[in-house]
Design a protein around this motif. Structure first.
Motif, PDB file in Angstrom:
ATOM      1  N   GLY A 127       6.215  -4.378   4.944  1.00 31.61           N
ATOM      2  CA  GLY A 127       4.896  -5.010   4.955  1.00 31.61           C
ATOM      3  C   GLY A 127       3.840  -4.213   4.218  1.00 31.61           C
ATOM      4  N   ASN A 128       3.840  -2.897   4.368  1.00 29.73           N
ATOM      5  CA  ASN A 128       2.852  -2.068   3.676  1.00 29.73           C
ATOM      6  C   ASN A 128       3.071  -2.086   2.163  1.00 29.73           C
ATOM      7  N   ASP A 129       4.329  -2.019   1.760  1.00 28.34           N
ATOM      8  CA  ASP A 129       4.637  -2.085   0.330  1.00 28.34           C
ATOM      9  C   ASP A 129       4.295  -3.456  -0.241  1.00 28.34           C
ATOM     10  N   ASP A 130       4.556  -4.510   0.521  1.00 28.42           N
ATOM     11  CA  ASP A 130       4.225  -5.865   0.071  1.00 28.42           C
ATOM     12  C   ASP A 130       2.728  -5.994  -0.168  1.00 28.42           C
ATOM     13  N   ASN A 131       1.936  -5.479   0.766  1.00 32.73           N
ATOM     14  CA  ASN A 131       0.482  -5.530   0.627  1.00 32.73           C
ATOM     15  C   ASN A 131       0.030  -4.760  -0.612  1.00 32.73           C
ATOM     16  N   GLY A 150      -0.829   1.661  -6.580  1.00 33.79           N
ATOM     17  CA  GLY A 150       0.348   1.911  -7.407  1.00 33.79           C
ATOM     18  C   GLY A 150       0.971   3.260  -7.079  1.00 33.79           C
ATOM     19  N   ARG A 151       0.130   4.263  -6.907  1.00 35.42           N
ATOM     20  CA  ARG A 151       0.636   5.592  -6.525  1.00 35.42           C
ATOM     21  C   ARG A 151       1.265   5.564  -5.138  1.00 35.42           C
ATOM     22  N   ARG A 152       0.694   4.789  -4.226  1.00 30.53           N
ATOM     23  CA  ARG A 152       1.286   4.675  -2.881  1.00 30.53           C
ATOM     24  C   ARG A 152       2.672   4.058  -2.931  1.00 30.53           C
TER      25      ARG A 152
END
Length: 96
Positions: A41-45, A87-89
């Motif tokens: 979910g965090n990556d999707d966001n 993007g870095r995250r």
């Protein structure tokens, strides 16, 4: 109503991110970062933010906006910085 909402209704989707406006952008972000959309979910966001901000940046630059300390140029800078942050995250390392 706006283009994104209209396309969402026409495509029969529940969110604009599932339409043919954003799917290619999100897929490209997924390819570049090596993360699978839908897995976290965090990556999707973060992928949605990078895709949407990148699209906004393209429109602003096409309208002749340049980075500046005020007005539309400041908005451009903020969008670019936020897209780069997410993007870095995602682990996206610039190769430029």
């Amino acid at each position: 109503m706006g283009m994104e909402r209209t396309v969402t209704v026409i495509n029969g989707k529940t969110t604009a991110y599932d339409t043919d406006i954003f799917v290619p952008l999100i897929n490209r972000v997924s390819e570049l970062t090596g993360k699978k959309f839908g897995a976290n979910g965090n990556d999707d966001n973060a992928m949605r933010i990078v895709a949407e901000h990148g699209r906004s940046l393209a429109f602003l630059i096409a309208d002749g906006v340049l980075p500046d300390n005020e007005g539309r140029g400041y908005v451009l800078r903020r969008l670019l910085r936020r897209a780069a942050l997410f993007g870095r995250r995602l682990g996206w390392i610039s190769r430029f």
